[in-house]
Design an enzyme around this catalytic site. Sequence first.
Site, mmCIF file in Angstrom:
data_model
loop_
_atom_site.group_PDB
_atom_site.id
_atom_site.type_symbol
_atom_site.label_atom_id
_atom_site.label_comp_id
_atom_site.label_asym_id
_atom_site.label_seq_id
_atom_site.Cartn_x
_atom_site.Cartn_y
_atom_site.Cartn_z
ATOM 1 N N TRP A 2 0.860 -1.185 0.000
ATOM 2 C CA TRP A 2 0.000 0.000 0.000
ATOM 3 C C TRP A 2 0.894 1.233 0.000
ATOM 4 O O TRP A 2 1.791 1.362 0.841
ATOM 5 C CB TRP A 2 -0.931 0.044 1.216
ATOM 6 C CG TRP A 2 -1.596 1.379 1.300
ATOM 7 C CD1 TRP A 2 -2.493 1.909 0.408
ATOM 8 C CD2 TRP A 2 -1.368 2.397 2.284
ATOM 9 N NE1 TRP A 2 -2.829 3.180 0.776
ATOM 10 C CE2 TRP A 2 -2.163 3.501 1.919
ATOM 11 C CE3 TRP A 2 -0.578 2.483 3.428
ATOM 12 C CZ2 TRP A 2 -2.185 4.693 2.667
ATOM 13 C CZ3 TRP A 2 -0.600 3.657 4.184
ATOM 14 C CH2 TRP A 2 -1.411 4.744 3.802
ATOM 15 N N ASP A 18 -12.159 7.047 5.938
ATOM 16 C CA ASP A 18 -11.422 5.807 6.165
ATOM 17 C C ASP A 18 -10.921 5.792 7.611
ATOM 18 O O ASP A 18 -9.726 5.799 7.867
ATOM 19 C CB ASP A 18 -10.256 5.736 5.172
ATOM 20 C CG ASP A 18 -9.454 4.454 5.306
ATOM 21 O OD1 ASP A 18 -10.031 3.430 5.701
ATOM 22 O OD2 ASP A 18 -8.246 4.499 5.024
ATOM 23 N N HIS A 42 -11.801 2.182 1.551
ATOM 24 C CA HIS A 42 -11.066 2.887 0.501
ATOM 25 C C HIS A 42 -11.871 3.233 -0.743
ATOM 26 O O HIS A 42 -11.326 3.337 -1.838
ATOM 27 C CB HIS A 42 -9.830 2.071 0.093
ATOM 28 C CG HIS A 42 -8.781 2.067 1.152
ATOM 29 N ND1 HIS A 42 -7.489 1.665 0.933
ATOM 30 C CD2 HIS A 42 -8.829 2.436 2.445
ATOM 31 C CE1 HIS A 42 -6.792 1.767 2.052
ATOM 32 N NE2 HIS A 42 -7.593 2.228 2.991
ATOM 33 N N HIS A 91 -9.008 -6.188 3.228
ATOM 34 C CA HIS A 91 -8.732 -5.477 4.469
ATOM 35 C C HIS A 91 -10.091 -5.112 5.021
ATOM 36 O O HIS A 91 -10.665 -4.085 4.657
ATOM 37 C CB HIS A 91 -7.902 -4.226 4.217
ATOM 38 C CG HIS A 91 -6.437 -4.488 4.234
ATOM 39 N ND1 HIS A 91 -5.497 -3.481 4.244
ATOM 40 C CD2 HIS A 91 -5.751 -5.651 4.278
ATOM 41 C CE1 HIS A 91 -4.293 -4.018 4.280
ATOM 42 N NE2 HIS A 91 -4.406 -5.336 4.289
ATOM 43 N N LYS A 144 -6.794 2.981 -3.043
ATOM 44 C CA LYS A 144 -7.436 3.885 -2.085
ATOM 45 C C LYS A 144 -7.993 5.083 -2.838
ATOM 46 O O LYS A 144 -7.399 5.530 -3.816
ATOM 47 C CB LYS A 144 -6.394 4.336 -1.046
ATOM 48 C CG LYS A 144 -6.972 5.143 0.096
ATOM 49 C CD LYS A 144 -6.024 5.185 1.281
ATOM 50 C CE LYS A 144 -6.621 6.024 2.398
ATOM 51 N NZ LYS A 144 -5.850 5.918 3.638
ATOM 52 N N ASP A 160 -11.108 3.585 9.988
ATOM 53 C CA ASP A 160 -10.575 2.345 10.540
ATOM 54 C C ASP A 160 -11.105 2.024 11.931
ATOM 55 O O ASP A 160 -10.343 1.727 12.850
ATOM 56 C CB ASP A 160 -9.036 2.353 10.518
ATOM 57 C CG ASP A 160 -8.490 2.371 9.089
ATOM 58 O OD1 ASP A 160 -8.727 1.386 8.369
ATOM 59 O OD2 ASP A 160 -7.852 3.363 8.697
ATOM 60 N N GLU A 219 -2.853 -2.714 -2.950
ATOM 61 C CA GLU A 219 -4.053 -2.089 -2.372
ATOM 62 C C GLU A 219 -4.340 -0.744 -3.033
ATOM 63 O O GLU A 219 -3.435 0.024 -3.321
ATOM 64 C CB GLU A 219 -3.828 -1.901 -0.855
ATOM 65 C CG GLU A 219 -5.020 -1.342 -0.096
ATOM 66 C CD GLU A 219 -4.794 -1.370 1.421
ATOM 67 O OE1 GLU A 219 -3.669 -1.678 1.869
ATOM 68 O OE2 GLU A 219 -5.753 -1.083 2.161
ATOM 69 N N ASP A 273 -9.847 -2.749 0.447
ATOM 70 C CA ASP A 273 -10.020 -2.292 1.822
ATOM 71 C C ASP A 273 -11.403 -1.648 1.924
ATOM 72 O O ASP A 273 -11.745 -0.787 1.109
ATOM 73 C CB ASP A 273 -8.907 -1.294 2.179
ATOM 74 C CG ASP A 273 -8.985 -0.809 3.618
ATOM 75 O OD1 ASP A 273 -10.072 -0.369 4.043
ATOM 76 O OD2 ASP A 273 -7.962 -0.852 4.320
ATOM 77 N N ASP A 288 -8.134 -4.693 9.031
ATOM 78 C CA ASP A 288 -7.324 -3.468 9.028
ATOM 79 C C ASP A 288 -8.081 -2.353 9.733
ATOM 80 O O ASP A 288 -8.842 -1.619 9.118
ATOM 81 C CB ASP A 288 -6.979 -3.065 7.585
ATOM 82 C CG ASP A 288 -6.073 -1.841 7.536
ATOM 83 O OD1 ASP A 288 -5.571 -1.434 8.598
ATOM 84 O OD2 ASP A 288 -5.866 -1.291 6.441
HETATM 85 C C1 RNT Z 1 -4.171 2.620 4.684
HETATM 86 C C2 RNT Z 1 -4.264 1.200 4.268
HETATM 87 C C3 RNT Z 1 -3.209 0.288 4.805
HETATM 88 C C4 RNT Z 1 -2.881 0.520 6.259
HETATM 89 C C5 RNT Z 1 -2.064 -0.583 6.900
HETATM 90 C C6 RNT Z 1 -1.457 -0.164 8.177
HETATM 91 O O1 RNT Z 1 -5.254 3.387 4.321
HETATM 92 O O2 RNT Z 1 -5.520 0.729 4.568
HETATM 93 O O3 RNT Z 1 -3.555 -1.014 4.548
HETATM 94 O O4 RNT Z 1 -4.016 0.718 7.027
HETATM 95 O O5 RNT Z 1 -1.144 -1.057 6.007
HETATM 96 ZN ZN ZN Z 2 -5.862 -1.387 4.303
#
Ligand code: RNT
Ligand code: ZN
Length: 416
Positions: A183, A292, A260, A284, A226, A294, A224, A257, A324
């Site tokens: 990423w 985002d 994202h 993720h 985003k 998390d 990945e 993810d 994630d």
């Molecule tokens: C960031 C991505 C990534 C991170 C991790 C820590 O937006 O989601 O995957 O969260 O690698």
């Molecule tokens: Zn991620």
Amino acid sequence: MTTYERYLVAKEIYAEMGVDTDAAIEAVKRIPISMHCWQGDDVNGFLFQDIALSGGIQTTGNYPGRARTADELRQDLTFALGMIPSKHRLNLHAIYADTDEKVDLDGLEVRHFASWLDWAKEMGVGLDYNATCFSHPMADSGFTISSADKTVRDFWIAHCKGTRRISEAFGRELNTKCVTNFWFPDGYKDIPVDREGPRYRMMTALDEVMSEKMDPRYHLDALESKVFGIGAESYTVSSNEFALGYAASRGIAYTLDAGHFHPTEVISDKVSSVLLYTKELLLHVSRPVRWDSDHVVILDDELNAIAQALVRTGLVERTHIGLDYFDASINRVAAWVIGTRNMCKALLKAYLEPTAKLMQLELEGDYTSRLALTEELKTYPFAAVWDYYCELMGVPVRDAWLSEVKEYERKVLSVR
Ligand code: RNT
Ligand code: ZN
């Protein structure tokens, strides 16, 4: 009534709908969730001291008890895994190297992770891995591997090449394929003039990174995407189109993810599209709240939809499920337990559907029955099956884990 007796009642109710609860339990038992190490210490890692989290991601909160050393993190992980049914995996980031040596990201080798390998062997868990392309002076410009500055680009190419070697070594050592995620936070805060240049540089840099042949039995690359990050609101190099295109054309995995994409987009609907064009997929699983953010994964509609997308058509066989999220405002061990148990619950729930019957109704155009049954299934006695599964796996049933985590907090976390 005991947990088992309640299970037997539930088993009968499901059987009337044509669902075999024992088979569902057997199926979910085989699916490892890749638990992310970074929930335990707010994405700090151990390689560098006093370095701020960068790359447009953020942890908020200052709940006491953060793991400060690799030993503490392993202690917390071991405890958390004891609260989660069945065997899972651990997802490491490069910055979690556990070494006294002065080494930078471009010099990391598998020996810097010897303690993690020992732990993984002892626990019987597989390892997954990530290049860490943030929280480093070489990422300060907002660009890493797509930087126009060759020195910066080469540093990250070297880091990513080493990352793949470490990954293959993990896989070989533990005899289970290590999934390595790439990423890159690269992007512009404000509107760029050249949208192609950074993407061209990232593509060619990645080709150089991937040029070294790795044994596919032990290593898998995943890229990945985003939509945007904090400080990269106007342009992200590794967008959905970029990452999916790269993964599909290079024969690697794509990483979806949950946080994202645009707010009305969901990854549960993307799984079946991506897997038409890539052999494997990495998830993720996260929970975006307005951005985002998390947040800890909860058993919401999208989590159930993700599990259904994987289970109903067997795509779970080609998908690696990783988590994630990072919440520093609550007990971090509880955060792992809650999110991972929820992922397991969603999978079990999906296995408890009469899939063939529902598919048949859909093909026949009987959408009335499709809606009626999928709605009725929501109140089937899932909890009794889940409780029995936990008991069977020797982990706490229902919220019994909470008092254990509180006890762990009193004894271990609060004295840090
Ligand atoms: C960031 C991505 C990534 C991170 C991790 C820590 O937006 O989601 O995957 O969260 O690698
Ligand atoms: Zn991620």
